[in-house]
Design a protein around this motif. Sequence first.
Motif, PDB file in Angstrom:
ATOM      1  N   GLU A  90       0.872  -1.175   0.000  1.00  0.00           N
ATOM      2  CA  GLU A  90       0.000   0.000   0.000  1.00  0.00           C
ATOM      3  C   GLU A  90       0.904   1.217   0.000  1.00  0.00           C
ATOM      4  O   GLU A  90       1.760   1.362   0.875  1.00  0.00           O
ATOM      5  N   VAL A  91       0.720   2.084  -0.985  1.00  0.00           N
ATOM      6  CA  VAL A  91       1.528   3.296  -1.076  1.00  0.00           C
ATOM      7  C   VAL A  91       0.617   4.497  -0.856  1.00  0.00           C
ATOM      8  O   VAL A  91      -0.369   4.677  -1.570  1.00  0.00           O
ATOM      9  N   GLY A  92       0.956   5.292   0.144  1.00  0.00           N
ATOM     10  CA  GLY A  92       0.155   6.465   0.455  1.00  0.00           C
ATOM     11  C   GLY A  92      -1.108   6.081   1.206  1.00  0.00           C
ATOM     12  O   GLY A  92      -1.155   5.078   1.916  1.00  0.00           O
ATOM     13  N   ASP A  93      -2.127   6.873   1.003  1.00  0.00           N
ATOM     14  CA  ASP A  93      -3.389   6.690   1.730  1.00  0.00           C
ATOM     15  C   ASP A  93      -4.510   6.470   0.731  1.00  0.00           C
ATOM     16  O   ASP A  93      -5.362   7.330   0.535  1.00  0.00           O
ATOM     17  N   ALA A  94      -4.522   5.307   0.089  1.00  0.00           N
ATOM     18  CA  ALA A  94      -5.526   5.003  -0.933  1.00  0.00           C
ATOM     19  C   ALA A  94      -6.395   3.842  -0.473  1.00  0.00           C
ATOM     20  O   ALA A  94      -5.942   2.970   0.274  1.00  0.00           O
ATOM     21  N   ASP A  95      -7.638   3.837  -0.915  1.00  0.00           N
ATOM     22  CA  ASP A  95      -8.526   2.711  -0.633  1.00  0.00           C
ATOM     23  C   ASP A  95      -8.170   1.551  -1.543  1.00  0.00           C
ATOM     24  O   ASP A  95      -7.679   1.743  -2.661  1.00  0.00           O
ATOM     25  N   VAL A  96      -8.462   0.337  -1.090  1.00  0.00           N
ATOM     26  CA  VAL A  96      -8.245  -0.846  -1.916  1.00  0.00           C
ATOM     27  C   VAL A  96      -9.218  -0.764  -3.099  1.00  0.00           C
ATOM     28  O   VAL A  96     -10.426  -0.624  -2.895  1.00  0.00           O
ATOM     29  N   PRO A  97      -8.708  -0.834  -4.328  1.00  0.00           N
ATOM     30  CA  PRO A  97      -9.612  -0.799  -5.489  1.00  0.00           C
ATOM     31  C   PRO A  97     -10.578  -1.978  -5.461  1.00  0.00           C
ATOM     32  O   PRO A  97     -10.214  -3.087  -5.058  1.00  0.00           O
ATOM     33  N   GLU A  98     -11.814  -1.741  -5.880  1.00  0.00           N
ATOM     34  CA  GLU A  98     -12.832  -2.800  -5.883  1.00  0.00           C
ATOM     35  C   GLU A  98     -12.410  -3.993  -6.726  1.00  0.00           C
ATOM     36  O   GLU A  98     -12.733  -5.130  -6.409  1.00  0.00           O
ATOM     37  N   ASP A  99     -11.679  -3.751  -7.802  1.00  0.00           N
ATOM     38  CA  ASP A  99     -11.289  -4.826  -8.717  1.00  0.00           C
ATOM     39  C   ASP A  99      -9.866  -5.341  -8.457  1.00  0.00           C
ATOM     40  O   ASP A  99      -9.291  -6.025  -9.289  1.00  0.00           O
ATOM     41  N   PHE A 100      -9.305  -5.039  -7.288  1.00  0.00           N
ATOM     42  CA  PHE A 100      -7.919  -5.407  -6.999  1.00  0.00           C
ATOM     43  C   PHE A 100      -7.683  -6.911  -7.105  1.00  0.00           C
ATOM     44  O   PHE A 100      -6.665  -7.357  -7.595  1.00  0.00           O
ATOM     45  N   LEU A 101      -8.640  -7.719  -6.679  1.00  0.00           N
ATOM     46  CA  LEU A 101      -8.495  -9.175  -6.707  1.00  0.00           C
ATOM     47  C   LEU A 101      -9.329  -9.808  -7.821  1.00  0.00           C
ATOM     48  O   LEU A 101      -9.748 -10.964  -7.717  1.00  0.00           O
ATOM     49  N   ALA A 102      -9.525  -9.076  -8.910  1.00  0.00           N
ATOM     50  CA  ALA A 102     -10.435  -9.534  -9.964  1.00  0.00           C
ATOM     51  C   ALA A 102      -9.820 -10.500 -10.969  1.00  0.00           C
ATOM     52  O   ALA A 102     -10.532 -11.193 -11.671  1.00  0.00           O
ATOM     53  N   GLY A 103      -8.514 -10.571 -11.061  1.00  0.00           N
ATOM     54  CA  GLY A 103      -7.880 -11.417 -12.075  1.00  0.00           C
ATOM     55  C   GLY A 103      -7.907 -12.893 -11.714  1.00  0.00           C
ATOM     56  O   GLY A 103      -8.501 -13.308 -10.721  1.00  0.00           O
ATOM     57  N   ARG A 104      -7.243 -13.681 -12.543  1.00  0.00           N
ATOM     58  CA  ARG A 104      -7.125 -15.118 -12.279  1.00  0.00           C
ATOM     59  C   ARG A 104      -6.016 -15.320 -11.255  1.00  0.00           C
ATOM     60  O   ARG A 104      -4.839 -15.184 -11.571  1.00  0.00           O
ATOM     61  N   ILE A 105      -6.432 -15.664 -10.063  1.00  0.00           N
ATOM     62  CA  ILE A 105      -5.490 -15.827  -8.959  1.00  0.00           C
ATOM     63  C   ILE A 105      -5.689 -17.218  -8.359  1.00  0.00           C
ATOM     64  O   ILE A 105      -6.815 -17.576  -7.993  1.00  0.00           O
ATOM     65  N   PRO A 106      -4.624 -17.997  -8.242  1.00  0.00           N
ATOM     66  CA  PRO A 106      -4.751 -19.325  -7.624  1.00  0.00           C
ATOM     67  C   PRO A 106      -5.321 -19.214  -6.207  1.00  0.00           C
ATOM     68  O   PRO A 106      -5.092 -18.218  -5.512  1.00  0.00           O
ATOM     69  N   PRO A 107      -6.057 -20.238  -5.753  1.00  0.00           N
ATOM     70  CA  PRO A 107      -6.718 -20.173  -4.437  1.00  0.00           C
ATOM     71  C   PRO A 107      -5.789 -19.842  -3.264  1.00  0.00           C
ATOM     72  O   PRO A 107      -6.147 -19.028  -2.413  1.00  0.00           O
ATOM     73  N   ARG A 108      -4.613 -20.451  -3.187  1.00  0.00           N
ATOM     74  CA  ARG A 108      -3.704 -20.153  -2.067  1.00  0.00           C
ATOM     75  C   ARG A 108      -3.223 -18.706  -2.123  1.00  0.00           C
ATOM     76  O   ARG A 108      -3.103 -18.044  -1.092  1.00  0.00           O
TER      77      ARG A 108
END
Length: 144
Positions: free
Chosen positions: A113-131
Amino acid sequence: MLRTFIAATLVTLSLAAPARAGVVEIKMLNKGEDGTIMVFDPAYVRLEPGDTLRFLATDKGHNAESVKGMHPSGAETFKGKINQEIEVTFEREGWYGILCKPHFAMGMVMVVEVGDADVPEDFLAGRIPPRAMARFEDAIARAQ
């Protein structure tokens, strides 16, 4: 008089020097202190714009690279080589996902996290393995 001149010059030069940004070291490990395998230590870091992460090849077989689509718009991406230290300076405010390519499916990821930004709604939207998804979610929860 010469001493006064030298002292005044040194003070002036020190005031004119830019502030040094922080450097945070991240270990790339086969096993963390809690027994979790394939980890960045720490797995979450908060920085100010201009701060640097230094990824240390503490254990062999790891790299650090940005996750496609998990960085602020316009931010530079990076890809370190296996078994090599890499330093990355984060200039743009926002959230960044970082992975170890050989161990991504095993969950070797971290969040910056850089600065004071909110987590983007689509931050975890890609193809990410379960672990990896579980570790991203855990790191984000620690941040809040």
